[in-house]
Design a protein around this motif. Sequence first.
Motif, PDB file in Angstrom:
ATOM      1  N   LYS A 100      40.847 -33.489 -43.276  1.00 20.58           N
ATOM      2  CA  LYS A 100      40.163 -34.048 -42.107  1.00 20.58           C
ATOM      3  C   LYS A 100      38.719 -33.562 -42.082  1.00 20.58           C
ATOM      4  O   LYS A 100      38.410 -32.468 -42.553  1.00 20.58           O
ATOM      5  N   PRO A 101      37.829 -34.373 -41.517  1.00 20.38           N
ATOM      6  CA  PRO A 101      36.445 -33.936 -41.353  1.00 20.38           C
ATOM      7  C   PRO A 101      36.363 -32.769 -40.362  1.00 20.38           C
ATOM      8  O   PRO A 101      37.186 -32.660 -39.457  1.00 20.38           O
ATOM      9  N   MET A 102      35.396 -31.899 -40.564  1.00 19.61           N
ATOM     10  CA  MET A 102      35.177 -30.770 -39.662  1.00 19.61           C
ATOM     11  C   MET A 102      33.688 -30.560 -39.470  1.00 19.61           C
ATOM     12  O   MET A 102      32.893 -30.889 -40.342  1.00 19.61           O
ATOM     13  N   ASN A 103      33.333 -29.968 -38.324  1.00 20.21           N
ATOM     14  CA  ASN A 103      31.938 -29.588 -38.129  1.00 20.21           C
ATOM     15  C   ASN A 103      31.739 -28.174 -38.679  1.00 20.21           C
ATOM     16  O   ASN A 103      32.696 -27.521 -39.104  1.00 20.21           O
ATOM     17  N   ALA A 104      30.509 -27.705 -38.686  1.00 17.29           N
ATOM     18  CA  ALA A 104      30.195 -26.401 -39.281  1.00 17.29           C
ATOM     19  C   ALA A 104      30.946 -25.265 -38.591  1.00 17.29           C
ATOM     20  O   ALA A 104      31.411 -24.333 -39.252  1.00 17.29           O
ATOM     21  N   LYS A 105      31.085 -25.352 -37.276  1.00 13.61           N
ATOM     22  CA  LYS A 105      31.800 -24.303 -36.542  1.00 13.61           C
ATOM     23  C   LYS A 105      33.274 -24.263 -36.950  1.00 13.61           C
ATOM     24  O   LYS A 105      33.839 -23.193 -37.173  1.00 13.61           O
ATOM     25  N   GLU A 106      33.893 -25.428 -37.060  1.00 14.51           N
ATOM     26  CA  GLU A 106      35.299 -25.486 -37.480  1.00 14.51           C
ATOM     27  C   GLU A 106      35.476 -24.943 -38.900  1.00 14.51           C
ATOM     28  O   GLU A 106      36.437 -24.231 -39.174  1.00 14.51           O
ATOM     29  N   LEU A 107      34.550 -25.280 -39.784  1.00 11.68           N
ATOM     30  CA  LEU A 107      34.611 -24.768 -41.158  1.00 11.68           C
ATOM     31  C   LEU A 107      34.512 -23.243 -41.168  1.00 11.68           C
ATOM     32  O   LEU A 107      35.283 -22.563 -41.843  1.00 11.68           O
ATOM     33  N   THR A 108      33.575 -22.707 -40.394  1.00 12.79           N
ATOM     34  CA  THR A 108      33.386 -21.257 -40.320  1.00 12.79           C
ATOM     35  C   THR A 108      34.637 -20.574 -39.781  1.00 12.79           C
ATOM     36  O   THR A 108      35.089 -19.561 -40.314  1.00 12.79           O
TER      37      THR A 108
END
Length: 104
Positions: free
Chosen positions: A10-18
């Motif tokens: 699923k796509p994630m934003n930078a905060k979710e990736l971190t």
Amino acid sequence: MYILNMLKDKPMNAKELTETLLINSGGKWKPSPKIVYPLLAKLVEDDLLYQTDEGQYALTRKGIRVASDAGTVSRTLKKQVTYFGKFSTLTGNTFVTKLKKRLS
């Protein structure tokens, strides 16, 4: 490669990736924004990711292909390390034995 594999589902934003990196490392590593944002920009520049209208990062067709190839390489490497691990046990090679344990 790790970031690409994280975005397969699923796509994630930078905060979710971190946050995912922090969780997956057992709390041992939380990359700073100074690391995450330039890395994501480079992956976008290399046409491996694109940014959605919601600010999430998703794999491009090229990114999907590269992430898939990385999985194949990883499985092949694990097979080779297993093979050489068996050989190293016979020869007493500790390097391959340690590498095999890390990949298990």
